[in-house]
Design an enzyme around this catalytic site. Structure first.
Site, PDB file in Angstrom:
ATOM      1  N   ARG A 117      -0.586  -9.121  13.411  1.00 43.09           N
ATOM      2  CA  ARG A 117      -1.189  -8.035  12.428  1.00 43.09           C
ATOM      3  C   ARG A 117      -1.954  -8.407  11.509  1.00 43.09           C
ATOM      4  NH1 ARG A 117       4.259  -4.969  11.033  1.00 43.09           N
ATOM      5  NH2 ARG A 117       2.842  -3.520   9.748  1.00 43.09           N
ATOM      6  N   LYS A 170       1.088  -1.086  -0.066  1.00 45.89           N
ATOM      7  CA  LYS A 170       0.118   0.037  -0.024  1.00 45.89           C
ATOM      8  C   LYS A 170       0.992   1.331   0.054  1.00 45.89           C
ATOM      9  CE  LYS A 170      -2.006  -0.830   4.060  1.00 45.89           C
ATOM     10  NZ  LYS A 170      -1.317  -2.179   4.230  1.00 45.89           N
ATOM     11  N   ARG A 221      -8.885   1.321   8.779  1.00 48.44           N
ATOM     12  CA  ARG A 221      -8.664   0.042   9.207  1.00 48.44           C
ATOM     13  C   ARG A 221      -9.670  -0.736   9.691  1.00 48.44           C
ATOM     14  NH1 ARG A 221      -3.014   1.131   9.105  1.00 48.44           N
ATOM     15  NH2 ARG A 221      -1.587  -1.002   9.264  1.00 48.44           N
ATOM     16  N   ARG A 230      11.535  -5.943   4.479  1.00 48.02           N
ATOM     17  CA  ARG A 230      11.255  -4.593   4.494  1.00 48.02           C
ATOM     18  C   ARG A 230      12.358  -3.831   5.487  1.00 48.02           C
ATOM     19  NH1 ARG A 230       5.383  -1.705   5.352  1.00 48.02           N
ATOM     20  NH2 ARG A 230       5.417  -2.906   7.262  1.00 48.02           N
ATOM     21  N   ARG A 260      11.785  -2.588  11.047  1.00 45.21           N
ATOM     22  CA  ARG A 260      10.700  -1.936  11.995  1.00 45.21           C
ATOM     23  C   ARG A 260      10.605  -3.029  13.199  1.00 45.21           C
ATOM     24  NH1 ARG A 260       5.770   0.355   8.465  1.00 45.21           N
ATOM     25  NH2 ARG A 260       4.536  -0.713  10.460  1.00 45.21           N
TER      26      ARG A 260
HETATM   27  P1  ADP Z   1       1.776  -1.272   7.471  1.00 47.04           P
HETATM   28  O1  ADP Z   1       2.215  -0.240   6.467  1.00 47.04           O
HETATM   29  O2  ADP Z   1       2.532  -2.348   7.757  1.00 47.04           O
HETATM   30  O3  ADP Z   1       0.228  -1.742   7.126  1.00 47.04           O
HETATM   31  P2  ADP Z   1       1.239   0.941   8.921  1.00 47.04           P
HETATM   32  O4  ADP Z   1       2.665   1.766   9.107  1.00 47.04           O
HETATM   33  O5  ADP Z   1       0.259   1.291   8.307  1.00 47.04           O
HETATM   34  O6  ADP Z   1       1.625  -0.420   8.647  1.00 47.04           O
HETATM   35  O7  ADP Z   1       0.938   0.980  10.568  1.00 47.04           O
HETATM   36  C1  ADP Z   1       1.810   0.477  11.682  1.00 47.04           C
HETATM   37  C2  ADP Z   1       0.724   0.529  12.956  1.00 47.04           C
HETATM   38  O8  ADP Z   1       0.295   1.855  13.308  1.00 47.04           O
HETATM   39  C3  ADP Z   1      -0.271  -0.255  13.113  1.00 47.04           C
HETATM   40  O9  ADP Z   1       0.000  -1.786  13.209  1.00 47.04           O
HETATM   41  C4  ADP Z   1      -1.261   0.036  14.055  1.00 47.04           C
HETATM   42  O10 ADP Z   1      -0.740  -0.474  15.137  1.00 47.04           O
HETATM   43  C5  ADP Z   1      -0.885   1.603  13.742  1.00 47.04           C
HETATM   44  N1  ADP Z   1      -2.103   2.244  12.711  1.00 47.04           N
HETATM   45  C6  ADP Z   1      -1.751   2.660  11.667  1.00 47.04           C
HETATM   46  N2  ADP Z   1      -2.772   3.221  10.909  1.00 47.04           N
HETATM   47  C7  ADP Z   1      -4.054   2.723  11.877  1.00 47.04           C
HETATM   48  C8  ADP Z   1      -5.224   2.721  11.988  1.00 47.04           C
HETATM   49  N3  ADP Z   1      -5.855   3.542  10.953  1.00 47.04           N
HETATM   50  N4  ADP Z   1      -6.129   2.262  13.097  1.00 47.04           N
HETATM   51  C9  ADP Z   1      -5.410   1.837  13.928  1.00 47.04           C
HETATM   52  N5  ADP Z   1      -4.250   1.778  14.192  1.00 47.04           N
HETATM   53  C10 ADP Z   1      -3.268   2.131  13.043  1.00 47.04           C
HETATM   54  P1  ADP Z   2       2.319  -1.632   3.289  1.00 43.78           P
HETATM   55  O1  ADP Z   2       2.405  -0.242   3.264  1.00 43.78           O
HETATM   56  O2  ADP Z   2       1.107  -2.350   2.655  1.00 43.78           O
HETATM   57  O3  ADP Z   2       2.448  -2.264   4.424  1.00 43.78           O
HETATM   58  P2  ADP Z   2       4.859  -1.564   1.767  1.00 43.78           P
HETATM   59  O4  ADP Z   2       4.651  -0.668   0.658  1.00 43.78           O
HETATM   60  O5  ADP Z   2       5.732  -0.967   2.930  1.00 43.78           O
HETATM   61  O6  ADP Z   2       3.595  -2.199   2.414  1.00 43.78           O
HETATM   62  O7  ADP Z   2       5.635  -2.937   1.241  1.00 43.78           O
HETATM   63  C1  ADP Z   2       6.126  -3.850   2.037  1.00 43.78           C
HETATM   64  C2  ADP Z   2       7.309  -4.335   1.668  1.00 43.78           C
HETATM   65  O8  ADP Z   2       7.360  -5.203   0.331  1.00 43.78           O
HETATM   66  C3  ADP Z   2       8.487  -3.348   1.678  1.00 43.78           C
HETATM   67  O9  ADP Z   2       9.415  -3.781   1.871  1.00 43.78           O
HETATM   68  C4  ADP Z   2       8.207  -3.005   0.210  1.00 43.78           C
HETATM   69  O10 ADP Z   2       9.650  -2.418  -0.395  1.00 43.78           O
HETATM   70  C5  ADP Z   2       7.978  -4.405  -0.664  1.00 43.78           C
HETATM   71  N1  ADP Z   2       7.282  -4.392  -1.755  1.00 43.78           N
HETATM   72  C6  ADP Z   2       6.339  -3.523  -1.929  1.00 43.78           C
HETATM   73  N2  ADP Z   2       5.877  -3.863  -3.173  1.00 43.78           N
HETATM   74  C7  ADP Z   2       6.306  -4.856  -3.692  1.00 43.78           C
HETATM   75  C8  ADP Z   2       5.975  -5.557  -4.845  1.00 43.78           C
HETATM   76  N3  ADP Z   2       5.219  -5.379  -5.830  1.00 43.78           N
HETATM   77  N4  ADP Z   2       6.746  -6.878  -4.824  1.00 43.78           N
HETATM   78  C9  ADP Z   2       7.773  -7.143  -3.824  1.00 43.78           C
HETATM   79  N5  ADP Z   2       7.860  -6.263  -2.676  1.00 43.78           N
HETATM   80  C10 ADP Z   2       7.263  -5.225  -2.714  1.00 43.78           C
END
Ligand code: ADP
Ligand code: ADP
Ligand code: ZN
Length: 213
Positions: free
Chosen positions: A171, A13, A88, A127, A160
């Protein structure tokens, strides 16, 4: 144009949201980034959010919604935005929807980046995030030019804490319980678009551009 990114943690995302934001000139609004900036700054919000984030749990809706509504009320969001990591939960989506309705606005696209659970844990362990600017990389799929160093700002890249395997499993479970129902929520509103997130990130972005035009 108002866009919501849906998908499991690690689906890509953030990666896609940043590409959309820069090509369409929209602000990238990530609640995760906002929380992490507050954790780093040691603010009261950060201290509270951290207790949930460390366990891979969601920050309570009330707090999260307040932060998000403040952010999208800022001047740079007036022509639209890309929401990454929000909503979320169904209550979060309902509050956002109600606020937009008051303004005569709506979410135009909810883009679901689909990646099966089996791929997620592997992705997350690879990541790496910049300690300074929040840019993200993958050690195999999207490597930085110089190992361990951010291309954008030259700072250190780290795994992270909440990307460790046990936390990722938690998660993912929470994603299935609380976030996946949003797919039906936006489908019922007629704005859901699905993309195959297992393709490489440039191909996923091509698919998204076809949707957004
Ligand atoms: P990822 O990109 O791996 O999905 P995020 O960076 O979006 O993770 O979120 C990291 C953490 O921040 C989540 O595991 C949660 O604890 C918190 N968080 C982020 N966005 C939300 C949301 N919309 N509602 C509740 N918690 C959130
Ligand atoms: P999210 O925001 O949904 O948690 P991220 O954009 O941070 O996801 O991506 C999660 C991990 O996967 C990161 O290490 C990113 O560089 C990698 N990644 C993102 N898109 C792709 C893809 N299409 N194929 C393989 N790895 C990817
Ligand atoms: Zn950086």
């Amino acid at each position: 144009m108002k866009i919501v990114m849906l998908g499991a943690p690690g689906a890509g995302k953030g990666t896609q949201a940043k590409m959309i934001a820069s090509s369409y000139g929209l602000p990238h609004v990530s609640t995760g980034d906002i929380f992490r900036a507050n954790v780093k700054g040691g603010t009261p919000l950060g201290l509270e959010a951290k207790t949930y984030m460390d366990k891979g749990e969601l920050v309570p809706d009330e707090l999260t919604v307040r932060i998000l509504l403040d952010r999208v009320a800022q001047e740079d969001c007036k022509n639209g935005y890309v929401l990454d990591g929000f909503p979320r939960t169904i209550p979060q989506a309902e509050v956002l929807d109600a606020e937009l309705t008051k303004l005569g606005e709506k979410i135009d696209y909810a883009i679901d980046v689909e990646v099966p659970d089996e791929n997620i844990v592997k992705r997350m362990s690879g990541r790496r995030a910049c300690v300074n600017c929040g840019a993200t990389y993958h050690i195999v799929h999207i490597p930085p030019k110089k190992e361990g160093i951010c291309d954008a700002c030259g700072s250190e890249l780290i795994l992270r804490d909440d990307d460790k395997e046990e936390t990722v499993k938690n998660r993912l479970a929470i994603y299935h319980q609380q976030t996946q129902p949003l797919i039906d929520f936006y489908s019922n509103k007629g704005v859901l678009k699905e993309v195959d997130g297992t393709k490489d990130s440039a191909e996923v972005f091509e698919d998204i551009k076809k949707i957004l035009g």
